[in-house]
Write an enzyme that holds these catalytic residues in place. Sequence first.
Site, mmCIF file in Angstrom:
data_model
loop_
_atom_site.group_PDB
_atom_site.id
_atom_site.type_symbol
_atom_site.label_atom_id
_atom_site.label_comp_id
_atom_site.label_asym_id
_atom_site.label_seq_id
_atom_site.Cartn_x
_atom_site.Cartn_y
_atom_site.Cartn_z
ATOM 1 N N ASP A 188 0.869 -1.183 0.000
ATOM 2 C CA ASP A 188 0.000 0.000 0.000
ATOM 3 C C ASP A 188 0.905 1.232 0.000
ATOM 4 O O ASP A 188 1.551 1.538 1.005
ATOM 5 C CB ASP A 188 -0.892 0.014 1.244
ATOM 6 C CG ASP A 188 -1.981 -1.056 1.214
ATOM 7 O OD1 ASP A 188 -1.734 -2.145 0.653
ATOM 8 O OD2 ASP A 188 -3.070 -0.812 1.766
ATOM 9 N N LYS A 214 -6.935 3.386 -3.568
ATOM 10 C CA LYS A 214 -7.334 3.420 -2.157
ATOM 11 C C LYS A 214 -7.551 4.861 -1.730
ATOM 12 O O LYS A 214 -6.760 5.746 -2.071
ATOM 13 C CB LYS A 214 -6.245 2.741 -1.321
ATOM 14 C CG LYS A 214 -6.468 2.742 0.178
ATOM 15 C CD LYS A 214 -5.326 1.986 0.878
ATOM 16 C CE LYS A 214 -5.367 2.140 2.382
ATOM 17 N NZ LYS A 214 -4.238 1.448 3.054
ATOM 18 N N LYS A 274 -10.268 0.324 -2.546
ATOM 19 C CA LYS A 274 -10.182 0.118 -1.105
ATOM 20 C C LYS A 274 -10.479 1.423 -0.374
ATOM 21 O O LYS A 274 -9.628 2.299 -0.303
ATOM 22 C CB LYS A 274 -8.791 -0.399 -0.710
ATOM 23 C CG LYS A 274 -8.614 -0.599 0.805
ATOM 24 C CD LYS A 274 -7.221 -1.120 1.136
ATOM 25 C CE LYS A 274 -6.976 -1.158 2.632
ATOM 26 N NZ LYS A 274 -5.617 -1.654 2.974
#
Length: 320
Positions: free
Chosen positions: A157, A220, A256
């Site tokens: 991430d 995300k 996400k």
Amino acid sequence: MPTAPASATEHALADATASEATLRRFLHGLPGVDTVGLEARAASLGTRSIKTTAKAYAIDLAISMIDLTTLEGSDTPGKVRALGAKAVNPDPTDRTTPRTAAVCVYPDMVATAKAAVAGTEVKVASVATAFPAGRAALGVKLADVRDAVEAGADEIDMVIDRGAFLAGKYLKVYEEIRAVKEASGPARLKVIFETGELSTYDNIRRASWIGMLAGADFIKTSTGKVGVNATPANTLLMLEAVRDFRAATGVQVGVKPAGGIRTSKDAVKFLVIVNETAGEDWLDNHWFRFGASSLLNDLLMQRQKLATGRYSGPDYVTVD
């Protein structure tokens, strides 16, 4: 199953990233976001009611989509091992409870997390690239990524350089994502925009397309470390982006939302938004995740209530 391209040159929009000028022209040519319309649609979808049987399915699906997360300076190996145990067996009183999708930790805790979930399908995700601010030289960021991958991370991430993005240096942001994608090797890459710092919905849409053009496996919303994180509206906008990107390129990208999603009711609202915006293809933890720490406990309590007719309360689930 559609996947991200190995190279940006492999999809139909590759010419958009040929130069700073072409990328700017492409991004500023995207349709402007109707703020009122976007927020009204997100609010409307959030009022949908679902039947009890569908709610039970949605709760189990949401549990299976959680990246169970601890990202604190006070993290210890013991805390990470406990988190891994919970990801593998969320409710020790009911072995039919789904496992979470992943545990998410800092790079120095990857090996500990990997050992804790060994032998299961639970993934280990690691934040990297000088998370959460992203204020470091590219070489430092890439070393951060390589360390996490070498320790066994299945997913990375990363955070984008918001300063570069807000200064209009779109190609720099794109090239940094490409470099991190390469450094990630076999690990799937989630690109974090920190939507709360991007100021406008148009910027969120542009950041989404930069991430997808650069080969992100997921886009995300947030780090969870700022005041405004995932919202129904910004998640809806990103779902529209991945839907449109697949229509244009044939490439599917995950989404996400992270930060601020704490209750089963919230999670179900997000799943309705996924289904009604991107479609059923995204209703799978390969394509949709929740970045959360406290959400799992509420899902477990609601699951117990559906099974027994009684609300157990927070004393009946473990504290993360």
